[in-house]
Design a protein around this motif. Structure first.
Motif, short mmCIF file in Angstrom:
data_model
loop_
_atom_site.label_atom_id
_atom_site.label_comp_id
_atom_site.label_asym_id
_atom_site.label_seq_id
_atom_site.Cartn_x
_atom_site.Cartn_y
_atom_site.Cartn_z
N GLU A 284 -6.74 -64.85 -32.39
CA GLU A 284 -6.03 -65.41 -31.60
C GLU A 284 -5.59 -64.44 -30.44
O GLU A 284 -5.52 -64.84 -29.32
N ALA A 285 -5.25 -63.47 -30.59
CA ALA A 285 -4.81 -62.39 -29.71
C ALA A 285 -6.13 -62.12 -28.46
O ALA A 285 -5.88 -62.33 -27.22
N VAL A 286 -7.40 -62.05 -29.16
CA VAL A 286 -8.38 -61.93 -28.22
C VAL A 286 -8.87 -63.11 -27.41
O VAL A 286 -9.21 -62.82 -25.89
N LEU A 287 -8.51 -64.13 -28.15
CA LEU A 287 -8.94 -65.24 -27.25
C LEU A 287 -7.84 -65.50 -26.23
O LEU A 287 -8.36 -66.21 -25.12
N ALA A 288 -6.78 -65.15 -26.33
CA ALA A 288 -5.60 -65.51 -25.32
C ALA A 288 -5.61 -64.25 -24.27
O ALA A 288 -4.80 -64.14 -23.53
N SER A 289 -6.28 -63.18 -24.61
CA SER A 289 -6.29 -61.88 -23.98
C SER A 289 -6.52 -61.84 -22.42
O SER A 289 -7.41 -63.27 -22.08
N SER A 290 -6.49 -61.42 -21.35
CA SER A 290 -6.64 -61.23 -20.06
C SER A 290 -8.43 -61.48 -19.75
O SER A 290 -8.68 -61.78 -18.66
N GLN A 291 -9.13 -60.90 -20.70
CA GLN A 291 -10.57 -60.81 -20.53
C GLN A 291 -11.09 -62.23 -21.03
O GLN A 291 -12.26 -62.59 -20.42
N ARG A 292 -10.69 -62.96 -22.15
CA ARG A 292 -10.86 -64.13 -22.38
C ARG A 292 -12.41 -64.46 -22.53
O ARG A 292 -13.23 -64.98 -21.84
N PRO A 293 -12.84 -63.54 -23.69
CA PRO A 293 -14.19 -63.71 -23.94
C PRO A 293 -14.41 -64.91 -24.88
O PRO A 293 -13.67 -65.45 -25.39
N VAL A 294 -15.69 -65.01 -25.18
CA VAL A 294 -16.37 -65.99 -26.19
C VAL A 294 -16.09 -65.37 -27.40
O VAL A 294 -16.73 -64.29 -27.62
N VAL A 295 -15.62 -65.91 -28.37
CA VAL A 295 -15.03 -65.44 -29.47
C VAL A 295 -15.73 -66.24 -30.84
O VAL A 295 -15.63 -67.24 -30.78
N LEU A 296 -16.85 -65.57 -31.44
CA LEU A 296 -17.53 -66.06 -32.53
C LEU A 296 -16.31 -66.27 -33.82
O LEU A 296 -15.88 -65.27 -34.40
N LEU A 297 -16.34 -67.59 -34.27
CA LEU A 297 -15.30 -67.84 -35.27
C LEU A 297 -16.12 -68.62 -36.25
O LEU A 297 -17.09 -69.16 -36.24
N CYS A 298 -15.66 -68.68 -37.39
CA CYS A 298 -16.12 -69.31 -38.58
C CYS A 298 -15.72 -70.82 -38.41
O CYS A 298 -14.53 -71.06 -38.37
N ALA A 299 -16.58 -71.74 -38.23
CA ALA A 299 -16.28 -73.08 -37.81
C ALA A 299 -15.90 -73.89 -39.30
O ALA A 299 -16.22 -73.66 -40.44
N ARG A 300 -14.84 -74.92 -39.01
CA ARG A 300 -14.42 -75.56 -40.12
C ARG A 300 -15.60 -76.71 -40.53
O ARG A 300 -16.31 -77.12 -39.65
N ARG A 301 -15.73 -76.74 -41.78
CA ARG A 301 -16.61 -77.50 -42.22
C ARG A 301 -16.61 -78.98 -41.64
O ARG A 301 -17.58 -79.57 -41.33
#
Length: 778
Positions: A284-301
């Motif tokens: 959550e923190a890196v998603l909302a950071s000023s860098q706004r990178p693409v974050v690889l996340l575990c998709a919900r089924r």
């Protein structure tokens, strides 16, 4: 009253383009200090006079309470007796700014001899600007290019340093009276915000003959109707379509020539991200950071509305939040997740110029949402993932690059790390700092090579670094190697590929003493003329010796084996290096070979038996490919690492014991022989063991093999610090298991964080090795 003191203060680090001068102005004024502040190339300079306690407090705040986008590296303080003439904030040359007349921001000064200079990265829209964007009473209501000192474009608009408006692409947009007043007001959030703009004086949207809101509405209608829109972003064009529309996603794949590689998805807010994927606090923190990178996340089924073809072959989905006001406006109007991917065809550079975009994307886009602010530098989106609470960068680009990183050894000459062939970056190093250029892509053709040269020319100009030494890979076929050998350098330093991988990890962590380096990747030329990729080294920044490796197997057809994992599997079945035990029996392999084309199978076997066009490789990455093919997960791939991604995804979170494995001694090295592992794998298939369990067992096996290789190296005198590098350690499961097993041996374990462990970090590793070698000579 105590005596006044006058001091000259120089602040180094990321202090331009981050609201640092306004912060200094506010702080000095609050402390009732007199003087001035200005940008000088890549740092900030102050001359300040007042009470000694207040001066001490100012210096403390500069070090400890800098603005959120700043990164102060050092503060140098010198007592002075007077103040030289400076140019005032309005550009009037020769005016006196006496230290007893309050505090002011004065015009920047360029010092050509001062290097290296630091280029501020772009920053995503801040919360204050976002509130104004959707406030009907605000004069910037729905203005796509809204920004302030805490956010907005930086690296993508800078034309020269010091960082002032007249040296950015915003110089084409004279400030209107209202913006000029904000720019000059020390109490305003936009005081000296160089990208400052508003609907009256700033950049404007366009769609064919439409402008502003009409242009935005046209783009929204096109996307809502299943179309693909080329949107001019911060660092280049982006292709945008509805991520919930299967037909639109399929059309994008077909037109962009990207049949399988996952797409990044931009979502409106964190709540939407949580609906689509599992998101922990770090994510959550890196998603909302000023860098706004693409974050690889575990998709919900049950990930809801996303089309199935958004991220095929993997259980992870790349999500990111809006970067600019324009992205927020699109997402608010469409109210659905959007694919936002690089504006290019597969393997080509991202388009930045308007005419170039129309030529390159004419067969892809159904329309162009553009604007009239030029893009000075090309920056794709950054990509990260998290492992045990740590953010690991996989692609260092917008938001992170080109902010400098440190090197443990300071070179006596400025140098460039030329990088590798895949996931290319270059690195400029001088005075113990290295500027890692943004992700270029794969150096596969003239277009990406030209992009590399353009980015190199831009960053050398901005930083002021003029390399006299080039560090490069051993492989003579790499375009980066050829560039380094042909360039006007006084000296060239070859750096072995896997030494560069582990040196990058060591250098990022400030390590100068020897360590054990584990380098697992696809392929890299070894110093013995074979291809490496599953290596254990005892190394420091100046050299290495190989102490362990994976068994060699042929690559039937060379590069063709990388694109066709079936060939790699056949190579292991018919040509695995003999180390005392036979490979899988033909009967075990028959279910695999029976599903292949019989003629091609015979041809590949002939190549292997006759050793024709079958280079030998001790590669962990190629073993991943072979196992993925044997398990029926990937026979042909369209992007590098696809088979390994499928294998990791198949394993999921399932825990399984290891398959049989063995280490043998060969030519003075410990060698992993996968013959028994492959035999057990095929026996498991024959017995009906689920593919997921076999995939999980294979991961467990490689983790145990790695721990055993390191254990033997340490027992023979290697240091108790281990650096894990190479693209295989993008695999979160492998990284986690190896880390756990090595920690159980009471070893210190390091891996790349700010520097990618894949080939995107090779240039940094090359720079670290070359700097250490040069420093040693000194």
């Amino acid at each position: 009253m105590r005596d006044r003191r006058t001091q000259r203060i120089e602040v180094f680090g990321r202090v331009q383009g981050v609201g640092f001068r306004p912060y200094v102005h506010r702080t000095a004024t609050e402390l009732r200090l007199d003087g001035w502040v200005r940008n000088v190339n890549g740092h900030v300079e102050l001359t300040v006079s007042g009470d000694p306690d207040a001066l001490h407090e100012l210096i403390t705040r500069l070090r400890e309470n800098a603005p959120p986008l700043a990164a102060v590296r050092s503060v140098d303080v010198t007592d002075v007796t007077d103040v030289t003439d400076v140019t005032d904030a309005n550009g009037h040359s020769g005016d006196k700014v006496p230290v007893h007349a309050g505090f002011t921001v004065v015009s920047s000064q360029a010092d050509p001899s001062a290097t290296p200079r630091e280029v501020p990265p772009d920053a995503a829209i801040c919360d204050a600007c976002l509130d104004e964007l959707f406030d009907p009473a605000d004069r910037r209501h729905r203005y796509p290019f809204i920004n302030c000192t805490d956010c907005g474009p930086r690296a993508t608009i800078v034309e020269d340093l010091p960082y002032d408006r007249e040296r950015t692409t915003m110089r084409r947009f004279p400030l209107c009276p209202a913006c000029a007043a904000e720019y000059a007001d020390p109490t305003d959030r936009r005081f000296h915000a160089e990208p400052l703009a508003c609907p009256v004086c700033g950049p404007r949207l366009a769609w064919d003959d439409l402008a502003r809101e009409d242009a935005l509405s046209a783009a929204v209608r096109t996307i809502a109707g299943g179309g693909i829109v080329a949107v001019k972003g911060l660092g280049g064009y982006q292709l945008v379509c509805d991520a919930t529309d299967a037909a639109a996603v399929a059309a994008l794949r077909q037109r962009k020539r990207r049949p399988a590689k996952p797409f990044a998805v931009m979502v409106r807010d964190l709540a939407t991200a949580r609906r689509l994927a599992h998101v922990n606090r770090t994510e959550e923190a890196v998603l909302a950071s000023s860098q706004r990178p693409v974050v690889l996340l575990c998709a919900r089924r049950c990930e809801g509305p996303l089309a199935r073809q958004v991220h095929p072959g993997t259980g992870r989905v790349g999500l990111f939040l809006p970067t600019t006001g324009l992205h927020h406006l699109l997402l608010r109007a469409l109210d659905r997740p959007l694919i936002v991917t690089s504006g290019n065809l597969a393997d080509e550079p991202i388009a930045t110029d308007d005419a170039e975009a129309r030529r390159a994307l004419d067969a892809v886009a159904d329309g162009y949402l553009t604007h009239d602010r030029p893009i000075r530098a090309r920056y794709d989106d950054s990509v990260v993932h998290t492992v045990h609470g740590e953010v690991l960068v996989l692609r260092r680009a917008r938001g992170y690059a080109p902010a400098p990183l440190m090197l443990p050894a300071s070179a006596i000459l400025p140098l460039v790390g030329a990088g590798a062939q895949l996931k290319h970056t270059f690195a400029l190093a001088e005075h113990g700092r290295v500027h890692l250029g943004a992700h270029t892509g794969d150096l596969a053709d003239a277009a990406t090579y030209d992009t590399f040269e353009t980015c190199y020319a831009t960053l050398t100009h901005l930083t002021g670094i003029a390399p006299r030494v080039a560090a490069h890979d051993l492989h003579p076929g790499y375009l980066s190697t050829q560039w380094a050998r042909a360039g006007p350098f006084e000296r060239r330093i070859p750096v072995q590929h896997h030494h560069a991988h582990v040196a990058a990890v060591a250098a990022e962590h400030g390590l100068t003493e020897p360590f054990v380096g584990v380098a697992y990747d696809g392929l890299g030329l070894g110093d013995d003329g074979t291809l490496w990729g599953g290596e254990v080294l005892v190394a420091d920044l100046t050299g290495y010796r190989r102490v362990g490796r994976f068994a060699r197997a042929p690559l039937p057809g060379g590069e063709a084996a990388v694109r066709h994992p079936t060939r790699m599997a056949l190579g292991y079945l018919h040509g695995l290096e003999p180390l005392g035990l036979p490979g899988p029996a033909p009967a075990l392999a028959r279910p695999f070979t029976d599903r292949l084309d019989a003629r091609e199978t015979r041809m590949v076997r002939t190549l292997v038996e006759r050793r024709v066009n079958c280079p030998q490789a001790s590669s962990a990455g190629r073993l991943f490919d072979a196992v993925a093919s044997l398990l029926g997960l990937a026979d042909t791939v369209s992007y590098e690492g696809q088979a390994a991604v499928a294998l990791e995804s198949a394993a999921g979170d399932l825990r399984a014991g290891p398959l049989p494995w063995r280490l043998v001694r060969a030519d003075g090295l410990w060698v992993y022989d996968p013959a028994t592992t492959l035999t057990a794998l095929l026996e498991g298939l024959m017995e009906g063991t689920p593919v997921s369990r076999l995939a999980a067992a294979f991961h467990t096996t490689l983790a145990e093999v790695t721990a055993a290789l390191v254990e033997r190296a340490v027992a023979e005198g290697a240091p108790p610090t281990v650096c894990l590098g190479g693209g295989c350690f993008q695999n979160r499961r492998l990284l986690t298991d190896v880390h756990r097993l090595l920690r159980a041996q009471e070893l210190r374990v390091l891996t790349g964080r700010a520097v990618p462990v894949n080939d995107g970090g090779i240039s940094y590793g090359q720079a670290a090795v070359a700097s250490a070698l040069l420093a040693g000579e000194e």
